[in-house]
Design an enzyme around this catalytic site. Structure first.
Site, PDB file in Angstrom:
ATOM      1  N   ARG A 136      14.772  99.594  77.179  1.00  0.00           N
ATOM      2  CA  ARG A 136      14.066 100.276  78.271  1.00  0.00           C
ATOM      3  C   ARG A 136      14.902 100.242  79.561  1.00  0.00           C
ATOM      4  NH1 ARG A 136       8.034  98.523  79.683  1.00  0.00           N
ATOM      5  NH2 ARG A 136       8.959  96.493  80.125  1.00  0.00           N
ATOM      6  N   ARG A 176      -4.581  87.472  80.005  1.00  0.00           N
ATOM      7  CA  ARG A 176      -3.528  87.008  79.115  1.00  0.00           C
ATOM      8  C   ARG A 176      -3.724  85.553  78.697  1.00  0.00           C
ATOM      9  NH1 ARG A 176       0.794  90.953  81.173  1.00  0.00           N
ATOM     10  NH2 ARG A 176       2.580  90.710  79.811  1.00  0.00           N
ATOM     11  N   ARG A 227       9.088  86.157  75.991  1.00  0.00           N
ATOM     12  CA  ARG A 227       7.790  86.794  76.273  1.00  0.00           C
ATOM     13  C   ARG A 227       6.951  86.927  74.999  1.00  0.00           C
ATOM     14  NH1 ARG A 227       9.695  92.119  79.152  1.00  0.00           N
ATOM     15  NH2 ARG A 227       7.491  92.662  79.287  1.00  0.00           N
ATOM     16  N   LYS A 286       1.374  99.531  75.563  1.00  0.00           N
ATOM     17  CA  LYS A 286       0.127  99.509  76.349  1.00  0.00           C
ATOM     18  C   LYS A 286       0.268 100.308  77.649  1.00  0.00           C
ATOM     19  CE  LYS A 286      -0.104  95.001  76.866  1.00  0.00           C
ATOM     20  NZ  LYS A 286       1.184  94.602  76.271  1.00  0.00           N
ATOM     21  N   ARG A 338      15.064  95.914  83.681  1.00  0.00           N
ATOM     22  CA  ARG A 338      14.277  94.847  84.288  1.00  0.00           C
ATOM     23  C   ARG A 338      14.837  93.503  83.844  1.00  0.00           C
ATOM     24  NH1 ARG A 338       8.044  96.272  82.957  1.00  0.00           N
ATOM     25  NH2 ARG A 338       8.025  94.055  82.496  1.00  0.00           N
TER      26      ARG A 338
HETATM   27  P1  AMP Z   1       4.025  93.197  82.014  1.00  0.00           P
HETATM   28  O1  AMP Z   1       4.620  94.288  82.832  1.00  0.00           O
HETATM   29  O2  AMP Z   1       2.541  93.353  81.773  1.00  0.00           O
HETATM   30  O3  AMP Z   1       4.787  92.946  80.734  1.00  0.00           O
HETATM   31  O4  AMP Z   1       4.148  91.854  82.870  1.00  0.00           O
HETATM   32  C1  AMP Z   1       5.404  91.398  83.309  1.00  0.00           C
HETATM   33  C2  AMP Z   1       5.314  89.936  83.677  1.00  0.00           C
HETATM   34  O5  AMP Z   1       4.354  89.759  84.739  1.00  0.00           O
HETATM   35  C3  AMP Z   1       4.825  88.999  82.572  1.00  0.00           C
HETATM   36  O6  AMP Z   1       5.869  88.621  81.690  1.00  0.00           O
HETATM   37  C4  AMP Z   1       4.303  87.831  83.396  1.00  0.00           C
HETATM   38  O7  AMP Z   1       5.357  87.037  83.908  1.00  0.00           O
HETATM   39  C5  AMP Z   1       3.653  88.537  84.577  1.00  0.00           C
HETATM   40  N1  AMP Z   1       2.243  88.859  84.286  1.00  0.00           N
HETATM   41  C6  AMP Z   1       1.692  90.086  84.142  1.00  0.00           C
HETATM   42  N2  AMP Z   1       0.390  90.005  83.878  1.00  0.00           N
HETATM   43  C7  AMP Z   1       0.088  88.687  83.845  1.00  0.00           C
HETATM   44  C8  AMP Z   1      -1.083  87.938  83.580  1.00  0.00           C
HETATM   45  N3  AMP Z   1      -2.256  88.544  83.299  1.00  0.00           N
HETATM   46  N4  AMP Z   1      -1.011  86.589  83.624  1.00  0.00           N
HETATM   47  C9  AMP Z   1       0.136  85.954  83.925  1.00  0.00           C
HETATM   48  N5  AMP Z   1       1.296  86.593  84.147  1.00  0.00           N
HETATM   49  C10 AMP Z   1       1.273  87.948  84.109  1.00  0.00           C
END
Ligand code: AMP
Length: 218
Positions: free
Chosen positions: A127, A88, A171, A13, A160
């Site tokens: 990554r 989410r 996740r 994404k 990360r």
């Molecule tokens: P991402 O980079 O989108 O994979 O997000 C990394 C982490 O940020 C996720 O595993 C969550 O811990 C937090 N996070 C990102 N977006 C959201 C969301 N919409 N709701 C809750 N936690 C989020």
């Protein structure tokens, strides 16, 4: 054009969001990126978010709803935005609808990225990111020219915390339990379109552009 990108972590994404944002000149709004910025800046939101992010859990709805609401109300998002990683949860989706309703806006399309857990795990656990300039690499698919060094700014690449194997697995479970129901939510609104997260970046970009033309969005 207001777009939402939905799909499991590691489905591509973020990468696709960057090219789409450039093509359609709309801001790429990533809640993950905004939260990582807050963590880096050491704000109260950042401290709270880190404790969830490091475990692969979702940050509380109120926190992400507030930062996203604030971001989409900024002037550069007036003529459209691309949400990556938000909503989410059902609660986040409802709050987003309410916020958009108030300003007479709506989501035009939800692109649902399909991929297998094996592909997600391989992508995320391999990554590596540059903490200085934010560039992404992959130890197998897109290695840096020099091991562990960023091609663009020479920063030392890191993994990360939430890309570690066990956290990636968590996740994916969190996606299944808390996010996947949104597919149904947007399907019922007839705005969900599936795309293949297994395609190479450019091939998928071309597919999405064609889809937008078919849907008379571009
Ligand atoms: P991402 O980079 O989108 O994979 O997000 C990394 C982490 O940020 C996720 O595993 C969550 O811990 C937090 N996070 C990102 N977006 C959201 C969301 N919409 N709701 C809750 N936690 C989020």
């Amino acid at each position: 054009m207001n777009i939402v990108l939905l799909g499991p972590p590691g489905a591509g994404k973020g990468t696709q969001a960057k090219v789409l944002s450039k093509e359609y000149k709309i801001p790429h709004i990533s809640t993950g990126d905004m939260l990582r910025e807050a963590v880096k800046a050491g704000t109260e939101v950042g401290k709270l978010a880190k404790s969830y992010m490091d475990k692969g859990e979702l940050v509380p709805d109120k926190v992400v709803v507030d930062i996203t609401g604030e971001r989409i109300s900024q002037s550069d998002a007036k003529s459209g935005f691309l949400l990556d990683g938000f909503p989410r949860t059902d609660e986040q989706a409802n709050e987003l609808d309410l916020a958009l309703d108030k300003t007479g806006k709506k989501i035009d399309i939800v692109l649902c990225f399909k991929t297998s857990p094996e592909v997600s795990i391989a992508r995320l656990s391999g990554r590596r990111v540059c903490p200085k300039c934010g560039s992404n690499f992959h130890i197998e698919n897109m290695p840096p020219k020099e091991k562990d060094l960023c091609d663009y700014c020479n920063g030392r690449l890191i993994q990360r915390n939430d890309d570690k194997y066990e956290t990636v697995k968590r996740r994916l479970v969190v996606y299944e339990n808390q996010t996947k129901s949104l597919i149904d939510y947007y399907q019922k609104k007839h705005i969900l379109k599936e795309v293949s997260g297994n395609l190479e970046v450019n091939a998928l970009f071309c597919e999405i552009k064609k889809l937008f033309v078919r849907e008379r969005l571009a």
